[in-house]
Design a protein around this motif. Sequence first.
Motif, short mmCIF file in Angstrom:
data_model
loop_
_atom_site.label_atom_id
_atom_site.label_comp_id
_atom_site.label_asym_id
_atom_site.label_seq_id
_atom_site.Cartn_x
_atom_site.Cartn_y
_atom_site.Cartn_z
N PRO A 123 -49.53 50.94 -49.26
CA PRO A 123 -49.14 49.96 -48.50
C PRO A 123 -49.01 49.94 -46.75
O PRO A 123 -48.99 50.47 -46.55
CB PRO A 123 -47.71 49.23 -49.04
N TYR A 124 -48.55 48.47 -46.76
CA TYR A 124 -48.72 49.02 -45.15
C TYR A 124 -47.24 49.35 -44.92
O TYR A 124 -46.20 48.24 -45.25
CB TYR A 124 -48.76 47.43 -44.55
N GLY A 125 -46.57 49.81 -43.81
CA GLY A 125 -45.70 50.22 -43.21
C GLY A 125 -44.57 51.24 -43.74
O GLY A 125 -45.38 51.76 -45.28
N SER A 126 -44.31 51.71 -43.02
CA SER A 126 -43.37 52.70 -43.77
C SER A 126 -42.09 52.29 -44.62
O SER A 126 -41.85 52.89 -45.40
CB SER A 126 -42.47 53.58 -42.11
N LEU A 165 -50.31 45.65 -50.93
CA LEU A 165 -50.42 44.39 -49.21
C LEU A 165 -49.34 43.28 -48.99
O LEU A 165 -49.30 42.88 -49.77
CB LEU A 165 -52.13 44.84 -48.50
N SER A 166 -49.14 43.68 -48.47
CA SER A 166 -47.92 42.24 -47.86
C SER A 166 -48.82 40.95 -47.46
O SER A 166 -49.09 40.59 -45.90
CB SER A 166 -47.28 42.66 -46.79
N GLU A 167 -49.91 40.15 -47.99
CA GLU A 167 -50.15 38.87 -48.22
C GLU A 167 -49.44 38.29 -47.71
O GLU A 167 -50.15 36.95 -47.02
CB GLU A 167 -51.34 38.92 -49.05
N THR A 168 -48.36 38.39 -48.39
CA THR A 168 -47.05 37.24 -47.58
C THR A 168 -45.96 38.04 -47.83
O THR A 168 -45.69 39.17 -47.20
CB THR A 168 -47.01 36.29 -48.58
N GLY A 169 -45.13 36.79 -46.06
CA GLY A 169 -43.93 38.08 -46.02
C GLY A 169 -43.96 38.29 -44.61
O GLY A 169 -44.65 38.04 -43.78
N ALA A 170 -42.27 39.07 -44.57
CA ALA A 170 -42.93 39.65 -43.05
C ALA A 170 -43.56 40.66 -42.28
O ALA A 170 -43.77 40.76 -41.39
CB ALA A 170 -41.29 39.89 -42.99
N TYR A 171 -44.18 41.13 -43.56
CA TYR A 171 -45.35 42.02 -42.77
C TYR A 171 -46.44 41.47 -43.39
O TYR A 171 -47.85 42.25 -42.85
CB TYR A 171 -45.03 42.99 -43.83
N SER A 172 -46.98 40.21 -43.26
CA SER A 172 -47.49 39.48 -43.31
C SER A 172 -48.69 39.56 -42.54
O SER A 172 -50.58 39.69 -42.29
CB SER A 172 -48.03 38.10 -44.25
N THR A 173 -48.28 39.32 -41.08
CA THR A 173 -48.89 39.91 -39.82
C THR A 173 -49.67 40.74 -40.27
O THR A 173 -51.42 40.99 -39.48
CB THR A 173 -48.41 39.52 -38.80
N GLN A 174 -49.59 42.32 -40.44
CA GLN A 174 -50.28 43.16 -40.75
C GLN A 174 -50.88 43.93 -42.00
O GLN A 174 -51.82 44.16 -41.87
CB GLN A 174 -49.33 44.77 -40.36
N GLY A 175 -50.54 43.15 -43.11
CA GLY A 175 -50.90 43.30 -43.79
C GLY A 175 -52.34 42.83 -44.57
O GLY A 175 -53.28 43.20 -45.42
N ILE A 176 -52.39 41.59 -44.03
CA ILE A 176 -53.73 40.58 -44.39
C ILE A 176 -54.70 42.00 -43.84
O ILE A 176 -55.36 42.02 -44.17
CB ILE A 176 -53.83 39.22 -43.98
N PRO A 177 -54.81 42.37 -42.21
CA PRO A 177 -55.62 42.93 -42.14
C PRO A 177 -55.58 44.14 -42.11
O PRO A 177 -57.03 44.84 -42.82
CB PRO A 177 -55.43 43.48 -40.32
N THR A 178 -55.26 44.63 -42.78
CA THR A 178 -54.71 46.26 -43.78
C THR A 178 -56.13 45.92 -44.52
O THR A 178 -56.88 46.72 -45.18
CB THR A 178 -54.01 46.49 -44.15
N ARG A 179 -55.39 44.25 -45.55
CA ARG A 179 -56.24 44.12 -46.79
C ARG A 179 -57.46 43.66 -46.26
O ARG A 179 -58.46 44.03 -47.26
CB ARG A 179 -55.61 42.88 -47.51
N ASN A 180 -57.94 43.45 -44.92
CA ASN A 180 -59.33 43.14 -44.85
C ASN A 180 -60.24 44.73 -44.53
O ASN A 180 -61.56 44.66 -45.33
CB ASN A 180 -59.21 41.89 -43.28
N GLY A 181 -59.27 45.22 -44.14
CA GLY A 181 -60.14 46.36 -44.12
C GLY A 181 -60.54 47.48 -45.64
O GLY A 181 -61.09 48.02 -45.46
#
Length: 216
Positions: free
Chosen positions: A100-103, A32-48
């Motif tokens: 991971p998050y995203g296409s 999951l994108s905990e850092t970088g451009a997709y982190s805004t979505q990646g961190i909530p996904t990790r939390n889920g």
Amino acid sequence: MRAVGAIAGVAAAVTLFACGPGEPPIRIGATLSETGAYSTQGIPTRNGYRLCEAHVNEEGAVLGRRVEFIIHDDASSSQEAIRLYEQLLTEDGVDAVIGPYGSTLIAAVAPVTEAHGQVLISPLAATTSIWEQGYRYLFMVLAMAASALDDFITMVRQMEAERVALEMFGTSGAVDEFRDALGAAADFTYGLSAWEPSLPHPDIDAFVEAYQTASV
């Protein structure tokens, strides 16, 4: 909030297994994108993912077998995601993987899981082209985004030119770029929202409280 799609994907992953008491945990790998451009979505996904892990284990696990997530930060990088999914499948000893998050990142890692004959459940990818590659082991959760944003903008302009009167118009592109391109013509257009905590879903208050508590 991306937790709902994440939890749906995780639930599908854990139901692949049926083992008796005393078995080792079901290890589910993901990046999951905990850092970088997709982190805004990646961190909530990790939390889920983590919330699902805790909930499943609190509720008695899966037929006596606990769930354990192995989550790596892909830094929003396709190359890093590819490397890490290879690591998950060859070094980390996971029983299953989830996307991971995203296409963009799903498109990058799908060839890796296909090469290993490994099922990959994708809870958060919708780009149509991914599902046109003939993959045998890739399963989606979201509906495909069949139209591009530009197509919706063109449709609205054509309806306006032809004086087509609509009270509401539904798209998957009701985003800032849509409004910027159309101005007032974008009014009364609605689009997909992955999650609305204000809607009266069953047990919504308990879920929101659990997610907020786990995400602190």
